[in-house]
Design a protein around this motif. Structure first.
Motif, PDB file in Angstrom:
ATOM      1  N   LEU A  28       0.892  -1.267   0.174  1.00  0.00           N
ATOM      2  CA  LEU A  28      -0.083  -0.042   0.009  1.00  0.00           C
ATOM      3  C   LEU A  28       0.948   1.384   0.073  1.00  0.00           C
ATOM      4  CD1 LEU A  28      -2.756  -1.034   2.536  1.00  0.00           C
ATOM      5  CD2 LEU A  28      -2.878  -1.002  -0.042  1.00  0.00           C
ATOM      6  N   MET A  29       2.026   1.304   0.676  1.00  0.00           N
ATOM      7  CA  MET A  29       2.866   2.315   0.848  1.00  0.00           C
ATOM      8  C   MET A  29       3.530   2.391  -0.593  1.00  0.00           C
ATOM      9  SD  MET A  29       3.069   4.172   3.485  1.00  0.00           S
ATOM     10  CE  MET A  29       4.373   4.903   3.584  1.00  0.00           C
ATOM     11  N   GLU A  30       3.943   1.507  -1.224  1.00  0.00           N
ATOM     12  CA  GLU A  30       4.736   1.593  -2.540  1.00  0.00           C
ATOM     13  C   GLU A  30       3.904   2.047  -3.629  1.00  0.00           C
ATOM     14  OE1 GLU A  30       7.775  -2.273  -2.057  1.00  0.00           O
ATOM     15  OE2 GLU A  30       5.707  -2.581  -3.205  1.00  0.00           O
ATOM     16  N   MET A  31       2.521   1.852  -3.621  1.00  0.00           N
ATOM     17  CA  MET A  31       1.808   2.235  -4.618  1.00  0.00           C
ATOM     18  C   MET A  31       1.596   3.609  -4.829  1.00  0.00           C
ATOM     19  SD  MET A  31      -1.635  -0.306  -4.017  1.00  0.00           S
ATOM     20  CE  MET A  31      -2.379   0.157  -5.287  1.00  0.00           C
ATOM     21  N   GLY A  32       1.478   4.086  -6.272  1.00  0.00           N
ATOM     22  CA  GLY A  32       1.597   5.475  -6.308  1.00  0.00           C
ATOM     23  C   GLY A  32       0.112   5.916  -6.965  1.00  0.00           C
ATOM     24  N   HIS A  33      -0.022   7.176  -7.262  1.00  0.00           N
ATOM     25  CA  HIS A  33      -1.502   7.696  -7.469  1.00  0.00           C
ATOM     26  C   HIS A  33      -1.672   7.021  -8.942  1.00  0.00           C
ATOM     27  CE1 HIS A  33      -3.630  11.207  -9.583  1.00  0.00           C
ATOM     28  NE2 HIS A  33      -4.420  10.625  -8.950  1.00  0.00           N
ATOM     29  N   GLY A  34      -3.047   6.408  -8.730  1.00  0.00           N
ATOM     30  CA  GLY A  34      -3.412   5.709 -10.359  1.00  0.00           C
ATOM     31  C   GLY A  34      -3.006   4.220 -10.342  1.00  0.00           C
ATOM     32  N   ASP A  35      -2.233   3.672  -9.339  1.00  0.00           N
ATOM     33  CA  ASP A  35      -2.062   2.371  -9.321  1.00  0.00           C
ATOM     34  C   ASP A  35      -3.373   1.674  -8.699  1.00  0.00           C
ATOM     35  OD1 ASP A  35       0.654   2.245 -10.487  1.00  0.00           O
ATOM     36  OD2 ASP A  35       1.453   2.382  -8.280  1.00  0.00           O
ATOM     37  N   GLU A  36      -3.439   0.333  -8.940  1.00  0.00           N
ATOM     38  CA  GLU A  36      -4.755  -0.158  -8.433  1.00  0.00           C
ATOM     39  C   GLU A  36      -4.350  -1.585  -7.864  1.00  0.00           C
ATOM     40  OE1 GLU A  36      -7.971   1.196 -11.745  1.00  0.00           O
ATOM     41  OE2 GLU A  36      -6.918  -0.654 -12.501  1.00  0.00           O
ATOM     42  N   ILE A  37      -5.137  -1.857  -6.797  1.00  0.00           N
ATOM     43  CA  ILE A  37      -4.979  -3.124  -6.255  1.00  0.00           C
ATOM     44  C   ILE A  37      -6.306  -3.782  -6.229  1.00  0.00           C
ATOM     45  CG2 ILE A  37      -5.626  -2.065  -3.876  1.00  0.00           C
ATOM     46  CD1 ILE A  37      -3.446  -3.868  -2.601  1.00  0.00           C
ATOM     47  N   VAL A  38      -6.273  -5.113  -6.367  1.00  0.00           N
ATOM     48  CA  VAL A  38      -7.558  -6.007  -6.556  1.00  0.00           C
ATOM     49  C   VAL A  38      -7.545  -6.775  -5.051  1.00  0.00           C
ATOM     50  CG1 VAL A  38      -8.582  -7.948  -7.426  1.00  0.00           C
ATOM     51  CG2 VAL A  38      -7.149  -6.375  -8.939  1.00  0.00           C
ATOM     52  N   ILE A  39      -8.797  -6.863  -4.430  1.00  0.00           N
ATOM     53  CA  ILE A  39      -9.006  -7.584  -3.152  1.00  0.00           C
ATOM     54  C   ILE A  39      -9.918  -8.857  -3.646  1.00  0.00           C
ATOM     55  CG2 ILE A  39      -9.789  -7.662  -1.053  1.00  0.00           C
ATOM     56  CD1 ILE A  39      -9.241  -4.679  -0.737  1.00  0.00           C
ATOM     57  N   ALA A  40      -9.542  -9.851  -3.854  1.00  0.00           N
ATOM     58  CA  ALA A  40     -10.257 -10.806  -4.527  1.00  0.00           C
ATOM     59  C   ALA A  40     -10.920 -11.924  -3.612  1.00  0.00           C
ATOM     60  CB  ALA A  40      -9.200 -11.610  -5.398  1.00  0.00           C
ATOM     61  N   ASP A  41     -11.782 -12.545  -4.126  1.00  0.00           N
ATOM     62  CA  ASP A  41     -12.717 -13.504  -3.136  1.00  0.00           C
ATOM     63  C   ASP A  41     -11.943 -14.558  -3.641  1.00  0.00           C
ATOM     64  OD1 ASP A  41     -13.619 -14.807  -5.845  1.00  0.00           O
ATOM     65  OD2 ASP A  41     -15.279 -13.492  -5.720  1.00  0.00           O
ATOM     66  N   GLY A  42     -12.561 -15.822  -2.930  1.00  0.00           N
ATOM     67  CA  GLY A  42     -11.784 -17.279  -2.850  1.00  0.00           C
ATOM     68  C   GLY A  42     -11.590 -17.733  -4.199  1.00  0.00           C
ATOM     69  N   ASN A  43     -12.783 -17.432  -5.309  1.00  0.00           N
ATOM     70  CA  ASN A  43     -12.578 -18.219  -6.441  1.00  0.00           C
ATOM     71  C   ASN A  43     -11.878 -17.438  -7.389  1.00  0.00           C
ATOM     72  OD1 ASN A  43     -14.786 -20.486  -5.802  1.00  0.00           O
ATOM     73  ND2 ASN A  43     -16.262 -18.682  -5.484  1.00  0.00           N
ATOM     74  N   PHE A  44     -11.283 -16.243  -7.359  1.00  0.00           N
ATOM     75  CA  PHE A  44     -10.628 -15.529  -8.013  1.00  0.00           C
ATOM     76  C   PHE A  44      -9.322 -16.274  -8.559  1.00  0.00           C
ATOM     77  CE2 PHE A  44      -8.025 -12.245  -9.847  1.00  0.00           C
ATOM     78  CZ  PHE A  44      -8.914 -11.458 -10.628  1.00  0.00           C
ATOM     79  N   PRO A  45      -9.099 -16.089  -9.559  1.00  0.00           N
ATOM     80  CA  PRO A  45      -7.831 -16.845 -10.372  1.00  0.00           C
ATOM     81  C   PRO A  45      -6.545 -15.991  -9.837  1.00  0.00           C
ATOM     82  CG  PRO A  45      -8.685 -16.065 -12.255  1.00  0.00           C
ATOM     83  CD  PRO A  45      -9.650 -15.808 -10.987  1.00  0.00           C
ATOM     84  N   ALA A  46      -6.299 -15.675  -8.564  1.00  0.00           N
ATOM     85  CA  ALA A  46      -5.420 -14.656  -7.983  1.00  0.00           C
ATOM     86  C   ALA A  46      -3.811 -15.012  -8.432  1.00  0.00           C
ATOM     87  CB  ALA A  46      -5.606 -14.339  -6.747  1.00  0.00           C
ATOM     88  N   ALA A  47      -3.269 -16.150  -8.310  1.00  0.00           N
ATOM     89  CA  ALA A  47      -1.940 -16.543  -8.481  1.00  0.00           C
ATOM     90  C   ALA A  47      -1.708 -16.357  -9.885  1.00  0.00           C
ATOM     91  CB  ALA A  47      -1.838 -17.875  -8.014  1.00  0.00           C
ATOM     92  N   SER A  48      -2.647 -16.870 -10.979  1.00  0.00           N
ATOM     93  CA  SER A  48      -2.189 -16.735 -12.380  1.00  0.00           C
ATOM     94  C   SER A  48      -2.319 -15.480 -12.905  1.00  0.00           C
ATOM     95  CB  SER A  48      -3.272 -17.820 -13.185  1.00  0.00           C
ATOM     96  OG  SER A  48      -4.428 -17.418 -13.164  1.00  0.00           O
ATOM     97  N   HIS A  49      -2.858 -14.549 -12.255  1.00  0.00           N
ATOM     98  CA  HIS A  49      -2.954 -13.170 -12.635  1.00  0.00           C
ATOM     99  C   HIS A  49      -2.275 -12.210 -12.068  1.00  0.00           C
ATOM    100  CE1 HIS A  49      -6.420 -14.935 -14.484  1.00  0.00           C
ATOM    101  NE2 HIS A  49      -7.017 -14.000 -15.234  1.00  0.00           N
ATOM    102  N   ALA A  50      -1.603 -12.406 -11.168  1.00  0.00           N
ATOM    103  CA  ALA A  50      -1.119 -11.332 -10.274  1.00  0.00           C
ATOM    104  C   ALA A  50       0.445 -11.103 -10.520  1.00  0.00           C
ATOM    105  CB  ALA A  50      -1.012 -11.696  -8.719  1.00  0.00           C
ATOM    106  N   ASN A  51       0.897  -9.733 -10.449  1.00  0.00           N
ATOM    107  CA  ASN A  51       2.222  -9.390 -10.520  1.00  0.00           C
ATOM    108  C   ASN A  51       2.752  -9.576  -9.252  1.00  0.00           C
ATOM    109  OD1 ASN A  51       2.313  -8.285 -13.313  1.00  0.00           O
ATOM    110  ND2 ASN A  51       1.085  -6.754 -12.786  1.00  0.00           N
ATOM    111  N   ARG A  52       2.239  -9.071  -8.250  1.00  0.00           N
ATOM    112  CA  ARG A  52       2.428  -9.442  -6.646  1.00  0.00           C
ATOM    113  C   ARG A  52       1.134  -9.964  -6.227  1.00  0.00           C
ATOM    114  NH1 ARG A  52       3.856  -4.621  -8.626  1.00  0.00           N
ATOM    115  NH2 ARG A  52       6.086  -4.019  -8.339  1.00  0.00           N
ATOM    116  N   LEU A  53       1.572 -11.211  -5.657  1.00  0.00           N
ATOM    117  CA  LEU A  53       0.271 -11.845  -4.958  1.00  0.00           C
ATOM    118  C   LEU A  53       0.621 -11.666  -3.500  1.00  0.00           C
ATOM    119  CD1 LEU A  53      -2.286 -13.696  -5.046  1.00  0.00           C
ATOM    120  CD2 LEU A  53      -0.603 -15.534  -5.001  1.00  0.00           C
ATOM    121  N   LEU A  54      -0.427 -11.253  -2.651  1.00  0.00           N
ATOM    122  CA  LEU A  54      -0.705 -11.348  -1.426  1.00  0.00           C
ATOM    123  C   LEU A  54      -1.573 -12.341  -0.735  1.00  0.00           C
ATOM    124  CD1 LEU A  54       0.097  -8.146  -2.147  1.00  0.00           C
ATOM    125  CD2 LEU A  54       0.539  -7.833   0.252  1.00  0.00           C
TER     126      LEU A  54
END
Length: 140
Positions: free
Chosen positions: A17-43
């Protein structure tokens, strides 16, 4: 531990959250979302739902007031008979910080946008269509 920071926010998520700059986006995904295959950074935030995480993030994260719609949701696929009461919860949480300005994106368009996000946070949320994208604003 630090004062004033919700304990649900991990050190790794705070760093992102600190690293992100103006205009950057973050996704908060549900348990069904294919997060690992879509993420540049996965938390991983296993064991948590999207609303509780969204509430904590919004305490620290300014939404982009220069964007007409700084929040995006995955639209229900036409013909899918899914109710989305979780969206009302999101609107209530967002309205504490700004007037909700949310767009609804077609499923595959949402996936493509998520691939460009700064990070994706994978949760254990069970509600369907509970994925949300937040665009970071500035602190004035």
């Amino acid at each position: 531990m630090l004062k004033g920071i919700p304990s649900i926010l991990s050190p790794e998520l705070l760093k992102v959250l600190m690293e992100m700059g103006h205009g950057d986006e973050i996704v908060i995904a549900d348990g069904n979302f294919p997060a690992a295959s879509h993420a540049n950074r996965l938390l991983r935030c296993d064991g948590h739902g999207v609303p509780e995480l969204l509430e904590a993030v919004l305490q620290l994260f300014p939404l982009d007031t220069y964007s007409e719609q700084p929040v995006a949701l995955m639209a229900v696929v036409p013909g899918d008979q899914v109710e989305t009461p979780i969206w009302r919860t999101y609107e209530e949480l967002i309205s504490r910080h700004m007037k909700p300005a949310t767009e609804h994106m077609e499923r595959f368009a949402f996936y493509e946008r998520a691939k460009q996000a700064y990070a994706i946070v994978a949760t254990s949320e069970k509600a369907l269509y509970a994925n949300i994208i937040l665009k970071k604003g500035v602190i004035s």
